[in-house]
Design an enzyme around this catalytic site. Structure first.
Site, mmCIF file in Angstrom:
data_model
loop_
_atom_site.group_PDB
_atom_site.id
_atom_site.type_symbol
_atom_site.label_atom_id
_atom_site.label_comp_id
_atom_site.label_asym_id
_atom_site.label_seq_id
_atom_site.Cartn_x
_atom_site.Cartn_y
_atom_site.Cartn_z
ATOM 1 C CG ASP A 121 -1.857 1.124 1.541
ATOM 2 O OD1 ASP A 121 -2.149 1.145 0.027
ATOM 3 O OD2 ASP A 121 -1.720 1.954 2.111
ATOM 4 C CD GLU A 132 -2.230 2.281 -3.112
ATOM 5 O OE1 GLU A 132 -3.681 2.056 -3.396
ATOM 6 O OE2 GLU A 132 -1.413 2.722 -2.560
#
Length: 556
Positions: A222, A281
């Site tokens: 993330d 990401e």
């Protein structure tokens, strides 16, 4: 971390049933994102859980995906749906326990599926033990050095240390009782780690090994572009708030220092058998910058947000496809393709609306048009070289729920009043499994977000066996992708001449035709039709392709 953890299940070999199936599996893998709270509820509390995911593994196996990516299920106060982690080595009770995680991993492997878990290294929860101690110990505490605590500006320190804004809107700084400020690029409950401090790196290398020993096959990282901030945390100055997600050069995103972190992590991953992977990401200004994350000694894949953000337009799609393949080729990484995820409007709704509205849309648009384009876009995506990601429910053609009552919303951006619109809840509504029931088979106790009545007809039960259903289209496409020798991994496509608004490319004996126009077009019959997102007609060596339709041909 100082708090005690329950004993973890005994380590076991990752992907025992699938590790030797084929090498470089990730280069053409189809990976299915599960948002656990919205997938399946095993205990009737209205919230999805790990046992629910485990019960639906046969469905995912039969769908034809290679791996399952699980959004966070760690111990968390849930200020941002689990992306505020209080304990990286524990499962939040709402999702189950470590034993449930272990059982899920083992069962997935028995079904021939790999498991990828979310890792959230940019920030923790404000209820993380480190942060709570940092607050309690006050200015000068060594624990504060593991985050970004700073004195404020102004006569009495009443102004934030710099002008950075939160992705969720408002200042990226919050002042604590003793007068210091701490940085949070997201919600105030998500303080950013200071990755210049060696303890942070030590901790996350330990966390990686904990989950690798549990048997996971990889990590989705993330905010992979956000860990390192520019020296001195300089002011941003004049900027466009809409570019904060990384589409412009920012002092807190895509700093070159992140790559040293990922090189260290790669050495850990390579210690383990079974070809474990990292997926970034990373919102970056260009696909060329994204390629930096997937150099041979760093990560394996990076999400292609440039592709996700592209409209249903042949010229624009060809440009981003070409740039993606060109950028990935020098670093030897596979391209990745994605159309929907838990942070953006589902593509069935995005394509139902006029272009230019971005990835968070608040109107239903023309749903019939949106579904037709979504089906066509999926076949185009699955025909491209590389790996593809599917977000739960897109195989059912689910749209966003754009009319959720304000009182049920939980997206923290919704309550900040600035920045993003805060309408991510619309793509997170629990998916329907059956035609009937209080939550259409999601669970016995309703669902944490209300499902529209019309979703009964979009359920797995309603679509299974229906020849023209979106679910059966996905199943057929994934089966064909596995059996057609010229689909999957690769680096190039051969573009063929096509009418304006039509994309046509060849890969060996396979040809894909995608009509992005609102009118039918006539193309050569490139061979036998393998699959089509809409009904095509053939005569005299030609194929009539309806509006917003993609067709797969084989010449063999």
């Amino acid at each position: 971390m100082s708090q005690q953890h329950p004993a973890a299940p005994a380590p076991h070999s990752a992907a025992a049933a699938v590790a030797d199936r084929r090498r470089d599996w990730w280069r053409d893998a189809v990976i299915y994102q599960v948002y656990p709270r919205s997938f399946a509820d095993s205990n009737g509390d209205g919230m999805g859980d790990l046992a629910g995911v485990r019960s639906r593994l046969p469905y995912l196996r039969d769908l034809g995906v290679d791996a399952v990516w699980l959004s966070p299920f760690y111990a968390s106060p849930q200020a941002d749906a689990g992306y505020d982690v209080a304990d990286y080595r524990a499962v939040d009770p709402m999702f189950g326990s470590l034993l449930d995680a272990d059982a899920l991993i083992r069962d997935a492997h028995d079904h021939g599926l790999r498991i990828i878990v979310d890792l959230v290294p940019n920030h923790s929860s404000d209820q993380h033990e480190w942060f709570k101690r940092a607050l309690a110990e006050g200015p000068g505490s060594p624990l504060r050095e593991r985050y970004h605590f700073r004195p404020g500006k102004g006569k009495n320190g009443e102004l934030p240390p710099n002008d950075w804004e939160s992705i969720f809107g408002g200042p990226a700084w919050t002042r604590v009782a003793d007068g210091e400020w701490y940085l949070h690029l997201f919600a105030p409950e998500q303080p950013d780690f200071n990755w210049e401090h060696p303890a942070v790196g030590d901790e996350f290398r330990s966390i990686l090994r904990f989950w690798l020993d549990m048997g996971v096959d990889g990590f989705r990282i993330d905010v992979a572009h956000g860990l390192v901030k520019a020296d001195g945390l300089p002011d941003l100055g004049s900027h466009d708030q809409l570019k904060l997600l990384g589409n412009d050069v920012m002092p807190f995103f895509d700093q070159d220092g992140v790559h040293a972190i990922y090189r260290q992590w790669r050495t850990i991953l390579d210690e383990y058998a079974g070809e474990r992977i990292f997926v970034a990401e990373a919102w970056t200004p260009t696909v060329e910058r994204t390629a930096n994350y997937v150099r041979p000694d760093e990560l394996h894949q990076a999400f292609n947000f440039q592709y996700l953000s592209t409209g249903w337009d042949a010229k624009e799609l060809r440009t981003v496809i070409d740039r993606t393949l060109e950028a990935m080729r020098p670093v030897g990484a596979p391209a990745t393709w994605v159309l929907s995820n838990h942070d953006v409007t589902r593509h069935a709704t995005r394509f139902a609306n006029p272009p230019g509205l971005g990835t968070q849309i608040r109107t239903a648009g023309d749903r019939e048009l949106g579904l037709r384009r979504a089906r066509a876009a999926t076949l185009l995506m699955l025909a491209l070289p590389g790996s593809a990601y599917i977000y739960q429910g897109e195989e059912l053609g689910l749209p966003d729920v754009v009319d959720l009552p304000d009182e049920v919303r939980q997206d923290p951006a919704y309550f900040r009043g600035a920045g993003q619109d805060g309408f991510r809840d619309g793509c997170r509504v629990p998916i329907p499994w059956t035609r009937t029931g209080s939550s259409y088979g999601f669970g016995t106790g309703g669902s944490w977000l209300p499902q529209p009545a019309e979703w009964a007809d979009l359920s797995v039960e309603a679509q299974t066996g229906a020849p023209n259903s979106t679910l059966e289209l996905y199943r057929a496409a994934l089966t064909t992708r596995r059996t057609e020798p010229d689909l999957g991994a690769g680096e190039t496509v051969q573009w063929l001449r096509a009418p304006e608004g039509v994309l046509t490319f060849r890969r060996g004996g396979f040809v894909c035709v995608a009509n992005t126009t609102g009118e039918p077009v006539t193309t050569p019959a490139y061979g036998r039709v393998l699959l089509s997102s809409g009904e095509v007609t053939e005569s005299d060596g030609e194929t009539k392709v309806p509006a917003d339709t993609t067709v797969w041909f084989t010449t063999t």
